[in-house]
Design a protein around this motif. Structure first.
Motif, PDB file in Angstrom:
ATOM      1  N   LEU A   1      -1.974  15.378 -11.206  1.00 43.64           N
ATOM      2  CA  LEU A   1      -0.625  15.140 -10.711  1.00 43.64           C
ATOM      3  C   LEU A   1      -0.722  14.284  -9.458  1.00 43.64           C
ATOM      4  CD1 LEU A   1       2.455  15.716 -10.756  1.00 43.64           C
ATOM      5  CD2 LEU A   1       1.959  17.705  -9.304  1.00 43.64           C
ATOM      6  N   VAL A   2       0.027  13.189  -9.424  1.00 45.95           N
ATOM      7  CA  VAL A   2       0.043  12.282  -8.276  1.00 45.95           C
ATOM      8  C   VAL A   2       1.431  12.348  -7.656  1.00 45.95           C
ATOM      9  CG1 VAL A   2      -0.282   9.907  -7.506  1.00 45.95           C
ATOM     10  CG2 VAL A   2      -1.622  10.780  -9.451  1.00 45.95           C
ATOM     11  N   GLU A   3       1.479  12.717  -6.372  1.00 51.24           N
ATOM     12  CA  GLU A   3       2.737  12.843  -5.651  1.00 51.24           C
ATOM     13  C   GLU A   3       2.770  11.851  -4.493  1.00 51.24           C
ATOM     14  OE1 GLU A   3       3.823  17.407  -5.658  1.00 51.24           O
ATOM     15  OE2 GLU A   3       1.691  17.083  -5.244  1.00 51.24           O
ATOM     16  N   TYR A   4       3.834  11.121  -4.412  1.00 52.75           N
ATOM     17  CA  TYR A   4       4.030  10.087  -3.404  1.00 52.75           C
ATOM     18  C   TYR A   4       4.207  10.689  -2.018  1.00 52.75           C
ATOM     19  CZ  TYR A   4       6.538   6.339  -0.996  1.00 52.75           C
ATOM     20  OH  TYR A   4       6.944   5.387  -0.110  1.00 52.75           O
ATOM     21  N   LEU A   5       3.532  10.092  -1.018  1.00 54.27           N
ATOM     22  CA  LEU A   5       3.685  10.533   0.360  1.00 54.27           C
ATOM     23  C   LEU A   5       4.317   9.461   1.254  1.00 54.27           C
ATOM     24  CD1 LEU A   5       0.273  12.370   0.873  1.00 54.27           C
ATOM     25  CD2 LEU A   5       2.502  13.387   0.351  1.00 54.27           C
ATOM     26  N   ASP A   6       3.872   8.183   1.095  1.00 53.26           N
ATOM     27  CA  ASP A   6       4.366   7.144   1.998  1.00 53.26           C
ATOM     28  C   ASP A   6       4.140   5.763   1.387  1.00 53.26           C
ATOM     29  OD1 ASP A   6       5.402   6.217   4.517  1.00 53.26           O
ATOM     30  OD2 ASP A   6       3.365   5.573   4.997  1.00 53.26           O
TER      31      ASP A   6
ATOM     32  N   SER B   1       0.854  -1.193   0.000  1.00 54.53           N
ATOM     33  CA  SER B   1       0.000   0.000   0.000  1.00 54.53           C
ATOM     34  C   SER B   1       0.881   1.230   0.000  1.00 54.53           C
ATOM     35  CB  SER B   1      -0.908   0.021   1.226  1.00 54.53           C
ATOM     36  OG  SER B   1      -1.820  -1.051   1.182  1.00 54.53           O
ATOM     37  N   PHE B   2       0.413   2.264  -0.653  1.00 56.40           N
ATOM     38  CA  PHE B   2       1.134   3.525  -0.631  1.00 56.40           C
ATOM     39  C   PHE B   2       0.143   4.676  -0.630  1.00 56.40           C
ATOM     40  CE2 PHE B   2       0.745   2.317  -5.040  1.00 56.40           C
ATOM     41  CZ  PHE B   2       0.418   3.495  -5.706  1.00 56.40           C
ATOM     42  N   THR B   3       0.581   5.782  -0.070  1.00 56.03           N
ATOM     43  CA  THR B   3      -0.251   6.972   0.057  1.00 56.03           C
ATOM     44  C   THR B   3       0.247   8.033  -0.912  1.00 56.03           C
ATOM     45  OG1 THR B   3      -0.551   6.455   2.393  1.00 56.03           O
ATOM     46  CG2 THR B   3      -1.151   8.680   1.689  1.00 56.03           C
ATOM     47  N   SER B   4      -0.703   8.684  -1.578  1.00 58.34           N
ATOM     48  CA  SER B   4      -0.373   9.724  -2.554  1.00 58.34           C
ATOM     49  C   SER B   4      -1.291  10.928  -2.380  1.00 58.34           C
ATOM     50  CB  SER B   4      -0.563   9.205  -3.984  1.00 58.34           C
ATOM     51  OG  SER B   4       0.271   8.126  -4.248  1.00 58.34           O
ATOM     52  N   ARG B   5      -0.773  12.067  -2.806  1.00 56.58           N
ATOM     53  CA  ARG B   5      -1.574  13.282  -2.904  1.00 56.58           C
ATOM     54  C   ARG B   5      -1.893  13.466  -4.390  1.00 56.58           C
ATOM     55  NH1 ARG B   5       1.082  16.680   0.056  1.00 56.58           N
ATOM     56  NH2 ARG B   5       2.719  16.893  -1.463  1.00 56.58           N
ATOM     57  N   VAL B   6      -3.167  13.551  -4.715  1.00 57.96           N
ATOM     58  CA  VAL B   6      -3.612  13.666  -6.094  1.00 57.96           C
ATOM     59  C   VAL B   6      -4.198  15.060  -6.296  1.00 57.96           C
ATOM     60  CG1 VAL B   6      -5.090  12.679  -7.884  1.00 57.96           C
ATOM     61  CG2 VAL B   6      -4.172  11.191  -6.069  1.00 57.96           C
ATOM     62  N   THR B   7      -3.566  15.841  -7.170  1.00 59.44           N
ATOM     63  CA  THR B   7      -4.064  17.187  -7.465  1.00 59.44           C
ATOM     64  C   THR B   7      -4.783  17.144  -8.805  1.00 59.44           C
ATOM     65  OG1 THR B   7      -2.214  18.161  -6.248  1.00 59.44           O
ATOM     66  CG2 THR B   7      -3.426  19.617  -7.756  1.00 59.44           C
ATOM     67  N   LEU B   8      -6.072  17.437  -8.763  1.00 60.97           N
ATOM     68  CA  LEU B   8      -6.933  17.405  -9.942  1.00 60.97           C
ATOM     69  C   LEU B   8      -7.199  18.840 -10.398  1.00 60.97           C
ATOM     70  CD1 LEU B   8      -9.408  14.980  -8.198  1.00 60.97           C
ATOM     71  CD2 LEU B   8      -7.806  14.301  -9.985  1.00 60.97           C
ATOM     72  N   GLU B   9      -6.730  19.182 -11.591  1.00 66.08           N
ATOM     73  CA  GLU B   9      -6.951  20.527 -12.131  1.00 66.08           C
ATOM     74  C   GLU B   9      -7.861  20.423 -13.343  1.00 66.08           C
ATOM     75  OE1 GLU B   9      -3.830  23.508 -12.089  1.00 66.08           O
ATOM     76  OE2 GLU B   9      -2.464  21.935 -11.368  1.00 66.08           O
TER      77      GLU B   9
END
Length: 153
Positions: free
Chosen positions: A81-86, A66-74
């Motif tokens: 844009l998907v940025e890795y967090l953990d 499992s991994f956590t990401s921040r997904v910015t939807l424009e």
């Protein structure tokens, strides 16, 4: 440092394809190896921008990660844009871009750049991931045909 990119012309509008990729809660229904998706938070930033923090579980045979990401939807720019967090990566970032190519078609560009923390895991999963990314692009196009109907060329 592995990376993968692809561009595909599809017979669906850029807005429809953006909406399909932005609907991350549905990924377990059709995205290869996606065994689960849980949204931890969702924030509307205004002007068609929202940010989602989500946990994705990927499963292949006996491997579950499992991994956590921040997904910015424009929405206005038709970019995600998907940025890795953990999780199991030392870094990971991916980007989706949707460009209209006519009234009912668009070009979908997908790019991912990643590196696993563990060399052993990288050796085990690396070859599989390249294949999965290729299958993933096709899975989104197939899903669009199912959701929006198959358009004639």
């Amino acid at each position: 440092m592995p990376q993968f990119s692809t561009r595909r012309r599809v017979r669906h509008s850029a807005g429809d394809m953006f909406d399909l990729v932005a609907d991350i809660e549905r990924y377990p229904e059709f995205v290869p190896l996606c065994a689960g998706m849980r949204v931890k938070s969702r924030a509307d930033k205004g002007e068609g921008v929202s940010v989602v923090v989500a946990v994705m579980t990927v499963a292949y045979k006996l491997i579950h990660q499992s991994f956590t990401s921040r997904v910015t939807l424009e929405r206005e720019k038709l970019t995600i844009l998907v940025e890795y967090l953990d999780g199991p990566f030392s870094r990971m970032q991916n980007r989706w871009t949707f460009r209209a190519t006519g009234e009912t078609g668009c070009e979908v560009e997908f790019f991912i750049d990643y590196e696993f923390r563990s060399r052993t895991f990288a050796l085990l999963a690396g070859a599989v991931f390249d294949t999965v990314f290729r299958r993933m692009a096709a899975a989104f196009e197939k899903r669009a045909d199912e959701v929006y109907g198959r358009k004639l060329a």
